[in-house]
Design a protein around this motif. Sequence first.
Motif: not given
Length: 507
Positions: A45, A50, A278-281, A283, A298, A335, A337, A345
Amino acid sequence: MNMKHTFLAIVLGCLYACTPTKEPSQSEESSAVPKPNIVVIYTDDLGYGDISANGSNTISTPNIDRLASGGVRFVNGYATSSTCTPSRYALLTGEYPWRKKGARILPGTAPLLIDTAQMTLPKMLQANGYQTAVIGKWHLGLGTGHVNWNEEITPGPNQVGFDESYIMAATQDRVPTVYIDNGRVDGLDPNDPIEINYKENFEGQPTGLDNPELLKMMWHHGHNSSIVNGIPRIGYMKGGESAKWVDEDMADHFLTKAKQYVKEHKEAPFFLYYAMQQPHVPRTPHPRFAGKSGMGPRGDVILEADWCIGEFIKTLEEEGILENTLIVFSSDNGPVINDGYNDDAVEKLGDHKPWGPFRGGKYSLFEAGTHVPFITYWKGTIEPAVSEALVCQVDLLTSMAQLVGSTTVGKDSEPILDAFLGRSTSAREELVIEANTRTAYRKGDWVLIPPYKGAAISKEVNIELGNLPDFALYNLKEDLGQQQNLAETNPEKLAEMKAGFFAIRGE
Ligand code: NG6
Ligand code: CA
């Protein structure tokens, strides 16, 4: 191009051009070709915007930037899909995921999606003398449909080309929340067996829905089933206490495994698929990184991932193999949020634009869903460049085959090694991208998005999904943000794009 490069290019070019297509035999080792280690560092993600290498000045990712400034930074690099499972399927098989039934976000109990008879990137490399391993997120299913988590879990990565595997089964937000070491749950106490169910809870087990008082992170949508480490998950789990991972330690844990793998396998060529979470939930930065980005967890886990990459490169350097290692860095989808937890986030995003110049995000058919960070790095061999070549993760199978002197060709995987090594700017002419089985088409600078029913915006994640009432046509050269639909004003291009798209989709 220096002498070494010219020689390599001639050897590789001839090997590829002069041999007919075939599947590899058990061993098809060729001694004429150099065999660098190959490492795919795959984030989960991470958006185009990013990383500071792609122009973001709201976050600093010095270690990823080091790969970018010393390698080829692709500005037209793609995942096949705007979600995880299909992108990973394409990366490993060289086949578009929309050809494969069931290639969509999988629950933790899903059976293995890749046929064990299917050609894969690691299988091709095995046949060419490589040691192979996956460390990190798998999310391609395990077993045949009724996994007993307390026995050997098979088939899995070890049956589709990986000599070694150390994985999480699905995602960090899905049960089972344990590591699986070559088919066995790591640290499992046989007296506390694991049970998993995605439909029903086990009697007496707290859930995110019923027991908010037990939560350290609150769910926003979904994610209200079993609670592990104070974090509510998708799916129900019972038992396996001693095997449960500590979320905040996960990055260090996978990094330690990846470094150890390098140290133990450096004598012969290896392929390592280092699939970071990362940065998957959810986090969950290690306390060392908590609060460091100013953007909430995040941003913090992106800094953590960047640090891990730096430590990993340091290990390659210390072991004296950095110049003999091709690193491919990318992300499985764009991505998001808010992906289901209230983790600040949204509130702390500020001016940061994870999607970069693109429209949409994860789950979307607009560019940000699939147009991701993409870097190749090979110290001493790849010359630093910014490339506009159109490249996709699905091309790695055939292109890595070119590299090692194999004639294996993936169904949708193009031989674009020269682009990956920065020696050519011509690569793919066209690409089909996918978002939850909906597909769109890129050719040259143009993108065609066919009409789809469904909501224009996912309210839960606040992302434009790319569901449009009619065919839309965009010219990325002038309009990276896909603001101007040129379908009506450019009927010739529209017709050409439709023809190209339907020719591939077979409709
Ligand atoms: C969705 C989850 C999301 C994430 C995604 C998979 C809900 C409401 N949302 O179903 O949080 O886990 O699946 O992400 O459950 S992926 O990157 O692995 O594709
Ligand atoms: Ca993902």
